[in-house]
Design a protein around this motif. Structure first.
Motif, PDB file in Angstrom:
ATOM      1  N   THR A   1     -17.294 111.101  67.818  1.00  0.00           N
ATOM      2  CA  THR A   1     -17.125 112.330  68.590  1.00  0.00           C
ATOM      3  C   THR A   1     -18.392 113.163  68.501  1.00  0.00           C
ATOM      4  OG1 THR A   1     -16.235 113.706  66.797  1.00  0.00           O
ATOM      5  CG2 THR A   1     -14.660 112.344  68.012  1.00  0.00           C
ATOM      6  N   GLN A   2     -18.718 113.831  69.597  1.00  0.00           N
ATOM      7  CA  GLN A   2     -19.921 114.661  69.628  1.00  0.00           C
ATOM      8  C   GLN A   2     -19.807 115.825  68.653  1.00  0.00           C
ATOM      9  OE1 GLN A   2     -22.748 113.921  71.838  1.00  0.00           O
ATOM     10  NE2 GLN A   2     -23.572 115.156  70.165  1.00  0.00           N
ATOM     11  N   GLU A   3     -18.600 116.382  68.547  1.00  0.00           N
ATOM     12  CA  GLU A   3     -18.388 117.534  67.665  1.00  0.00           C
ATOM     13  C   GLU A   3     -18.704 117.183  66.210  1.00  0.00           C
ATOM     14  OE1 GLU A   3     -14.925 120.825  66.494  1.00  0.00           O
ATOM     15  OE2 GLU A   3     -14.383 118.995  67.576  1.00  0.00           O
ATOM     16  N   LYS A   4     -18.206 116.038  65.756  1.00  0.00           N
ATOM     17  CA  LYS A   4     -18.452 115.636  64.370  1.00  0.00           C
ATOM     18  C   LYS A   4     -19.935 115.349  64.146  1.00  0.00           C
ATOM     19  CE  LYS A   4     -16.730 112.644  60.686  1.00  0.00           C
ATOM     20  NZ  LYS A   4     -15.742 111.592  60.306  1.00  0.00           N
ATOM     21  N   ALA A   5     -20.557 114.702  65.120  1.00  0.00           N
ATOM     22  CA  ALA A   5     -21.991 114.416  65.016  1.00  0.00           C
ATOM     23  C   ALA A   5     -22.795 115.709  64.968  1.00  0.00           C
ATOM     24  CB  ALA A   5     -22.434 113.548  66.194  1.00  0.00           C
ATOM     25  N   ASN A   6     -22.435 116.668  65.821  1.00  0.00           N
ATOM     26  CA  ASN A   6     -23.141 117.960  65.841  1.00  0.00           C
ATOM     27  C   ASN A   6     -23.015 118.690  64.510  1.00  0.00           C
ATOM     28  OD1 ASN A   6     -23.895 117.555  68.494  1.00  0.00           O
ATOM     29  ND2 ASN A   6     -22.293 118.842  69.357  1.00  0.00           N
ATOM     30  N   ASP A   7     -21.807 118.700  63.956  1.00  0.00           N
ATOM     31  CA  ASP A   7     -21.567 119.398  62.686  1.00  0.00           C
ATOM     32  C   ASP A   7     -22.364 118.763  61.553  1.00  0.00           C
ATOM     33  OD1 ASP A   7     -19.836 121.101  63.975  1.00  0.00           O
ATOM     34  OD2 ASP A   7     -18.000 120.110  63.266  1.00  0.00           O
ATOM     35  N   PHE A   8     -22.380 117.438  61.528  1.00  0.00           N
ATOM     36  CA  PHE A   8     -23.104 116.718  60.472  1.00  0.00           C
ATOM     37  C   PHE A   8     -24.610 116.956  60.601  1.00  0.00           C
ATOM     38  CE2 PHE A   8     -24.859 113.268  58.035  1.00  0.00           C
ATOM     39  CZ  PHE A   8     -23.895 112.920  57.099  1.00  0.00           C
ATOM     40  N   ALA A   9     -25.110 116.893  61.840  1.00  0.00           N
ATOM     41  CA  ALA A   9     -26.538 117.111  62.090  1.00  0.00           C
ATOM     42  C   ALA A   9     -26.957 118.512  61.670  1.00  0.00           C
ATOM     43  CB  ALA A   9     -26.852 116.886  63.569  1.00  0.00           C
ATOM     44  N   LYS A  10     -26.136 119.475  61.972  1.00  0.00           N
ATOM     45  CA  LYS A  10     -26.430 120.863  61.591  1.00  0.00           C
ATOM     46  C   LYS A  10     -26.451 121.023  60.075  1.00  0.00           C
ATOM     47  CE  LYS A  10     -24.919 125.641  62.356  1.00  0.00           C
ATOM     48  NZ  LYS A  10     -23.905 126.510  63.006  1.00  0.00           N
ATOM     49  N   LYS A  11     -25.493 120.402  59.417  1.00  0.00           N
ATOM     50  CA  LYS A  11     -25.367 120.519  57.958  1.00  0.00           C
ATOM     51  C   LYS A  11     -26.579 119.964  57.239  1.00  0.00           C
ATOM     52  CE  LYS A  11     -22.176 119.337  54.173  1.00  0.00           C
ATOM     53  NZ  LYS A  11     -20.891 118.676  53.840  1.00  0.00           N
ATOM     54  N   TYR A  12     -27.141 118.857  57.754  1.00  0.00           N
ATOM     55  CA  TYR A  12     -28.237 118.182  57.042  1.00  0.00           C
ATOM     56  C   TYR A  12     -29.577 118.236  57.780  1.00  0.00           C
ATOM     57  CZ  TYR A  12     -24.495 116.484  54.077  1.00  0.00           C
ATOM     58  OH  TYR A  12     -23.419 116.411  53.224  1.00  0.00           O
ATOM     59  N   GLY A  13     -29.624 118.977  58.890  1.00  0.00           N
ATOM     60  CA  GLY A  13     -30.897 119.186  59.570  1.00  0.00           C
ATOM     61  C   GLY A  13     -31.392 118.018  60.395  1.00  0.00           C
ATOM     62  N   ALA A  14     -30.490 117.169  60.876  1.00  0.00           N
ATOM     63  CA  ALA A  14     -30.907 116.057  61.732  1.00  0.00           C
ATOM     64  C   ALA A  14     -31.295 116.581  63.117  1.00  0.00           C
ATOM     65  CB  ALA A  14     -29.781 115.041  61.860  1.00  0.00           C
ATOM     66  N   LYS A  15     -32.307 115.949  63.713  1.00  0.00           N
ATOM     67  CA  LYS A  15     -32.786 116.395  65.026  1.00  0.00           C
ATOM     68  C   LYS A  15     -31.879 115.932  66.161  1.00  0.00           C
ATOM     69  CE  LYS A  15     -37.715 116.723  63.857  1.00  0.00           C
ATOM     70  NZ  LYS A  15     -37.573 116.492  62.399  1.00  0.00           N
ATOM     71  N   LYS A  16     -31.249 114.792  66.002  1.00  0.00           N
ATOM     72  CA  LYS A  16     -30.428 114.217  67.066  1.00  0.00           C
ATOM     73  C   LYS A  16     -29.005 113.967  66.583  1.00  0.00           C
ATOM     74  CE  LYS A  16     -33.876 113.561  70.063  1.00  0.00           C
ATOM     75  NZ  LYS A  16     -33.900 114.110  71.430  1.00  0.00           N
ATOM     76  N   ALA A  17     -28.043 114.196  67.465  1.00  0.00           N
ATOM     77  CA  ALA A  17     -26.635 113.932  67.156  1.00  0.00           C
ATOM     78  C   ALA A  17     -26.023 113.166  68.325  1.00  0.00           C
ATOM     79  CB  ALA A  17     -25.888 115.236  66.932  1.00  0.00           C
ATOM     80  N   TYR A  18     -25.540 111.961  68.047  1.00  0.00           N
ATOM     81  CA  TYR A  18     -25.013 111.095  69.103  1.00  0.00           C
ATOM     82  C   TYR A  18     -23.511 110.879  68.953  1.00  0.00           C
ATOM     83  CZ  TYR A  18     -29.901 109.924  70.074  1.00  0.00           C
ATOM     84  OH  TYR A  18     -31.236 109.988  70.386  1.00  0.00           O
ATOM     85  N   ALA A  19     -22.843 110.743  70.099  1.00  0.00           N
ATOM     86  CA  ALA A  19     -21.397 110.543  70.114  1.00  0.00           C
ATOM     87  C   ALA A  19     -21.017 109.068  70.162  1.00  0.00           C
ATOM     88  CB  ALA A  19     -20.776 111.263  71.308  1.00  0.00           C
ATOM     89  N   THR A  20     -22.026 108.186  70.237  1.00  0.00           N
ATOM     90  CA  THR A  20     -21.758 106.743  70.145  1.00  0.00           C
ATOM     91  C   THR A  20     -22.812 106.107  69.245  1.00  0.00           C
ATOM     92  OG1 THR A  20     -23.159 105.919  71.959  1.00  0.00           O
ATOM     93  CG2 THR A  20     -20.973 106.758  72.556  1.00  0.00           C
ATOM     94  N   TYR A  21     -22.420 105.035  68.576  1.00  0.00           N
ATOM     95  CA  TYR A  21     -23.353 104.315  67.715  1.00  0.00           C
ATOM     96  C   TYR A  21     -24.443 103.647  68.558  1.00  0.00           C
ATOM     97  CZ  TYR A  21     -19.385 104.759  64.480  1.00  0.00           C
ATOM     98  OH  TYR A  21     -18.357 105.241  63.708  1.00  0.00           O
ATOM     99  N   GLU A  22     -24.061 103.224  69.750  1.00  0.00           N
ATOM    100  CA  GLU A  22     -25.008 102.557  70.639  1.00  0.00           C
ATOM    101  C   GLU A  22     -26.154 103.485  71.042  1.00  0.00           C
ATOM    102  OE1 GLU A  22     -21.179 100.554  70.602  1.00  0.00           O
ATOM    103  OE2 GLU A  22     -21.703 102.644  71.041  1.00  0.00           O
ATOM    104  N   ASP A  23     -25.834 104.752  71.309  1.00  0.00           N
ATOM    105  CA  ASP A  23     -26.880 105.705  71.684  1.00  0.00           C
ATOM    106  C   ASP A  23     -27.894 105.880  70.565  1.00  0.00           C
ATOM    107  OD1 ASP A  23     -25.814 106.100  74.178  1.00  0.00           O
ATOM    108  OD2 ASP A  23     -24.806 107.998  73.684  1.00  0.00           O
ATOM    109  N   LEU A  24     -27.421 105.900  69.328  1.00  0.00           N
ATOM    110  CA  LEU A  24     -28.357 106.017  68.200  1.00  0.00           C
ATOM    111  C   LEU A  24     -29.242 104.771  68.117  1.00  0.00           C
ATOM    112  CD1 LEU A  24     -27.773 107.424  64.672  1.00  0.00           C
ATOM    113  CD2 LEU A  24     -28.798 105.162  64.897  1.00  0.00           C
ATOM    114  N   ALA A  25     -28.647 103.607  68.276  1.00  0.00           N
ATOM    115  CA  ALA A  25     -29.418 102.362  68.197  1.00  0.00           C
ATOM    116  C   ALA A  25     -30.469 102.273  69.304  1.00  0.00           C
ATOM    117  CB  ALA A  25     -28.481 101.161  68.265  1.00  0.00           C
ATOM    118  N   ASN A  26     -30.230 102.952  70.407  1.00  0.00           N
ATOM    119  CA  ASN A  26     -31.175 102.930  71.530  1.00  0.00           C
ATOM    120  C   ASN A  26     -32.281 103.984  71.413  1.00  0.00           C
ATOM    121  OD1 ASN A  26     -30.094 100.774  73.056  1.00  0.00           O
ATOM    122  ND2 ASN A  26     -28.462 102.086  73.830  1.00  0.00           N
TER     123      ASN A  26
END
Length: 330
Positions: free
Chosen positions: A43-68
């Motif tokens: 889910t985009q919401e969970k990815a966004n929350d995790f990215a914010k918590k640890y300072g990640a630049k990108k947050a993806y709602a699918t594993y495939e998008d991250l791999a790409n």
């Protein structure tokens, strides 16, 4: 310039954002030559929350998008066990180095497929069994290898905790590889494999929940000359979660939560000495495997000299063998 400043900062991605991913991300922040670049959840919401918590630049709602994402150098796979093979191969296909959470995959066939893909693509792949890299565990391995207290006569190792049965929890979900053996039984098995190697034969018995996953598993690894490893796991009761190596001239005991940063007690000639390894209380202990992996990546290595493909193959074979004995199928 210092060697550290000349070193390329590795851009990490994390796939699967559960409890272990949080610990990994926390420790990643303490490593100078690494940064958390991207995270992916379902889910985009969970990815966004995790990215914010640890300072990640990108947050993806699918594993495939991250791999790409072409900017990612390495990915930590922290999804449920049953997804490890699929997620690892997806990333290896894109040329991304993979640190895959234990168990490496569901069975030996899957592990072989992952290793074959890593070799085909000439990409670094390693099983993330973090205990192997912890300073206290490396210390014990050296003491045993040097036979400071003689040969090992017996090993006792366990891992157990009590948790209410809940099929919504991945630990109790058979579809994703739940149960005590794959999740925590792997640690006592690891303790035996890393010190005594492959056993001559195995005895095992287990208890089961109604949905078919094991609730506890008791194992005896027989090594000949009456050398045995007594190993057990449970999600029904609390165990000391220790690893004790009884040797000819003394005993080496890794104290509570031996798989985590811990202390080691040496017992010989009626004397006891406990060694504190000065672990930073602000870390969980995942940074040691990550620093090793970063070094491999920076040096262009494709396989760890500690957590080798051969070791991962032997570890999954032992898990498969125990599963066969207790008749646990997924």
């Amino acid at each position: 310039m210092t060697e550290q400043s000349q070193t390329k900062k590795i851009k990490w991605g994390i796939i699967g954002l559960g409890g272990i991913a949080n610990k990994f991300a926390n420790d990643l922040l303490t490593i100078k030559d690494a940064e958390l670049y991207a995270v992916a959840s379902r889910t985009q919401e969970k990815a966004n929350d995790f990215a914010k918590k640890y300072g990640a630049k990108k947050a993806y709602a699918t594993y495939e998008d991250l791999a790409n994402d072409p900017n990612i150098d390495a990915v930590y796979i922290a999804t449920p066990h049953a997804l490890h093979k699929e997620n690892a191969i997806m990333c290896l296909e894109k040329g991304i180095a993979v640190l895959g959470e234990k168990p490496f995959a569901m069975n030996a066939q899957d592990v072989d497929a992952m290793i074959a893909k890593a070799k085909e693509k000439n990409v670094l792949l390693m099983e993330a069994l973090w205990t192997y890299f912890l300073p206290h565990y490396q210390y014990v391995l050296k003491e045993l290898e040097n036979k400071t207290y003689g040969n090992i006569l017996k090993i006792e190792s366990d891992f157990g905790f009590k948790k209410p049965f809940d099929t919504k929890d991945r630990l109790f979900n058979k579809a994703v590889g739940g149960g005590s053996l794959l999740d925590i039984g792997i640690y006592p098995i690891f303790a035996s494999l890393s010190t005594l190697g492959m056993p001559n034969n195995i005895e095992a018995k287990a208890t089961f929940f109604e949905n078919g996953i094991d609730s506890s598993c008791h194992m005896v690894f027989n090594y000949g000359d009456d050398v045995k490893a007594y190993l057990k796991s449970s999600i029904l009761e609390v165990f000391p979660t220790e690893a004790i190596f009884y040797c000819e001239k003394g005993t080496i005991k890794i104290n509570r939560e031996f798989h985590c940063p811990s202390t080691v007690t040496l017992i010989s000639d009626g004397k006891e000495e406990t060694i504190d390894f000065g672990y930073d209380s602000n870390i969980f202990g995942y940074k040691y495997e990550t620093m090793h992996f970063n070094k491999l990546l920076q040096e262009g290595k494709k396989e760890s000299d500690i957590m080798t493909f051969d070791f991962s193959r032997k570890l999954i074979k032992l898990l498969d063998d125990v599963r066969g004995i207790i008749k646990l199928s997924y």
